[in-house]
Design an enzyme around this catalytic site. Structure first.
Site, short mmCIF file in Angstrom:
data_model
loop_
_atom_site.label_atom_id
_atom_site.label_comp_id
_atom_site.label_asym_id
_atom_site.label_seq_id
_atom_site.Cartn_x
_atom_site.Cartn_y
_atom_site.Cartn_z
N SER A 59 7.68 -13.65 13.27
CA SER A 59 6.49 -12.81 13.03
C SER A 59 6.73 -11.53 12.25
O SER A 59 5.77 -10.83 11.92
CB SER A 59 5.83 -12.46 14.37
OG SER A 59 5.12 -13.57 14.87
N LYS A 116 4.69 -10.90 9.11
CA LYS A 116 3.38 -10.26 9.07
C LYS A 116 3.42 -8.88 8.41
O LYS A 116 2.35 -8.32 8.06
CB LYS A 116 2.81 -10.15 10.48
CG LYS A 116 2.56 -11.51 11.14
CD LYS A 116 1.97 -11.35 12.53
CE LYS A 116 1.57 -12.69 13.15
NZ LYS A 116 2.71 -13.46 13.68
N SER A 143 0.39 -9.22 17.15
CA SER A 143 1.08 -10.31 16.45
C SER A 143 0.30 -11.62 16.53
O SER A 143 0.87 -12.70 16.71
CB SER A 143 2.50 -10.50 17.03
OG SER A 143 3.30 -11.23 16.13
N LYS A 193 8.03 -3.88 14.24
CA LYS A 193 7.40 -5.21 14.38
C LYS A 193 8.45 -6.18 14.91
O LYS A 193 9.59 -6.18 14.45
CB LYS A 193 6.89 -5.70 13.02
CG LYS A 193 6.15 -7.03 13.10
CD LYS A 193 4.78 -6.85 13.73
CE LYS A 193 4.13 -8.20 14.02
NZ LYS A 193 4.74 -8.86 15.21
#
Length: 483
Positions: A61, A64, A119, A231
């Site tokens: 993820s 992203k 997320s 993140k």
């Protein structure tokens, strides 16, 4: 005597222990459990330390980050998007999502917060459709942007990071992408968000409360002082991945870790941040300490132009404390000649002379400024191909100096003339004003006398029978008054 000796030793310890503590720093990069990692300076892109940073890995993820930066660059967050069947049903139901449904209308801002904070994979698909028109077209935009940024070992297949064998990147590429994203207007607002609430929509009557899972910039056992955002990512194939930023003083760093266990990503990131913040200082290479070049531009065997190459600004670097500027190797990537029409791209590559276990040896490549000057009108030496020295340059320069001095003197003379005229005019007007005042308010002779004589004393004639005045004079001394 023993008491004085003990006191002396205590004083020495107080004086010198702080100096020794401040000079202490680690000379070896801390061991980390993550398979690959890198720490990069946000302002310059300089790599401080790394571990297999160019090895291709699955990002999960942290993909992203690219999805959000493209959304902010290409669309208005206030845009309302209607979710499609593909966007809501193409993800694994067991993956992270916020239960967006087909036909649900939601703003791009809400989708970005859901993608970055929670997320959410369905939200990332919604961004792709809203910005790119379709998920496939958006993926093409992602790969084009990666090449533009310089992430040459990256290839994306989707906008959310769900596993695909052809969906890969490297720790270094993710650091580059994050460095770029931090400069996109509005990105940091989402990057450091701890929580967010999505208001009810046409398909959802309840609020959606979102919260970040990144434990280093929220209150937790892994909270890191100075952490400015991050993140996380996870799939079975990628294992745990993370991108985190932290700042102390003027130094802001990006740390990327890939393929680690659940809590190892936090431990590795904190250890790498501590090492870099404690062991690196900024050094500056001034413009005066760097070289400049004059390179001929040839068309055939004839010089038609010349390129002047020079450092435009000083260069700031982060350098481990065990090294100094004298340990740097400066490699000017400048050719001896350019061909007419050839691209001019001079640069300065800086590396560390000795082998190092404490920092990444390649400190970066920095572009040099250049300017082109036309030499077609100059005479060219047949043997060397270089312009013949123009002996009239001195007289041309002298004539230019005389010309400018003449212009300056002319301006001074004109200003002086205007000043004299201004003073004369003011003097004339002042005299005229005084003359008009005398005519309007004339002064008579009697008035002049009165003004000069002051008050008039009146004498009273004494009575004829009694010649004495009615008032007695004061007697001075022993002299008697007359009768």
């Amino acid at each position: 005597m023993k008491q004085y000796a003990a006191l002396f030793l205590m004083v020495m310890l107080v004086l010198f222990l702080p100096l020794g503590a401040s000079a202490a720093y680690a000379t070896e990069v801390p061991a980390t459990a993550s398979q690959t990692s890198v720490v990069m300076d946000v302002s310059t892109g300089q790599v401080l330390v790394e571990k297999e940073m160019n090895q291709q890995m699955y990002p999960a993820s942290i993909t992203k980050i690219m999805t959000v930066l493209l959304a902010l660059e290409n669309a208005d967050p206030a845009t309302v998007h209607t979710m499609s069947y593909e966007a809501t049903h193409s993800i694994d139901p067991g993956s992270t999502h916020i239960a967006l449904t087909e036909g649900e209308q939601i703003t791009l801002k809400d989708l970005i917060y859901a993608t970055m904070v929670a997320s959410a994979n369905d939200a990332a698909n919604g961004i792709a459709e809203c910005v790119g028109g379709s998920i496939d077209q958006f993926v093409e935009m992602m790969n084009e942007k990666a090449k533009e940024i310089g992430a040459v070992n990256t290839h994306f297949v989707n906008a959310n990071g769900l596993h695909d064998p052809d969906h890969y990147t490297t720790a270094y590429d993710m650091a580059l992408i994050t460095q770029y994203a931090l400069g996109v207007e509005g990105f940091r607002e989402y990057w450091c968000a701890e929580e967010y609430t999505i208001q009810p929509t046409n398909k959802q009557s309840q609020e959606r409360n979102l919260g970040t899972q990144h434990s280093m910039f929220v209150e937790s056992q892994f909270t890191y002082e100075g952490c400015t955002g991050g993140k996380l990512g996870y799939t079975d194939e990628a294992r745990h991945t993370s991108v985190t930023t932290a700042k102390r003083g003027e130094l802001e760093l990006i740390c990327v870790t890939m393929s680690s266990q659940k809590y190892e990503k936090y431990e590795d990131t904190a250890a790498l941040f501590d090492y870099c913040f404690d062991s690196f200082d900024q050094v500056t290479l001034s413009k005066q300490s760097l070289k400049g070049f004059v390179i001929p531009v040839l068309e055939g065997d004839t010089q038609v132009q010349e390129v002047r190459i020079y450092p435009d600004n000083s260069i700031a670097l982060e350098l481990h404390r065990q090294y100094s500027i004298s340990d740097l190797n400066l490699e000017y990537q400048v050719p001896e000649t350019y061909r007419y029409g050839e691209e001019v791209a001079p640069s300065l590559k800086i590396t560390l002379k000795p082998e190092s276990d404490s920092m990444y040896r390649d400190l970066g490549s920095f572009p040099l400024q250049f300017s082109l000057s036309d030499t077609a009108g100059q005479k060219v030496d047949a043997e060397t191909g270089l312009p013949v020295k123009d002996n009239t340059i001195f007289w041309k320069n002298l004539w230019n100096i005389i010309k400018w001095v003449g212009i300056i003197l002319a301006v001074v003379v004109v200003l002086f003339f205007l000043l004299v005229v201004s003073v004369r005019v003011r003097h004339f007007l002042y005299r005229k004003k005084r003359k008009n005042r005398r005519v309007k308010y004339p002064v008579t002779a009697g008035t002049q006398i009165t003004q000069r004589q002051g008050p008039v004393h009146i004498y009273v004639q004494p009575d004829t029978l009694d010649r004495r005045p009615r008032t007695k004079r004061p007697v001075s001394g022993t002299r008697k008054s007359r009768r």
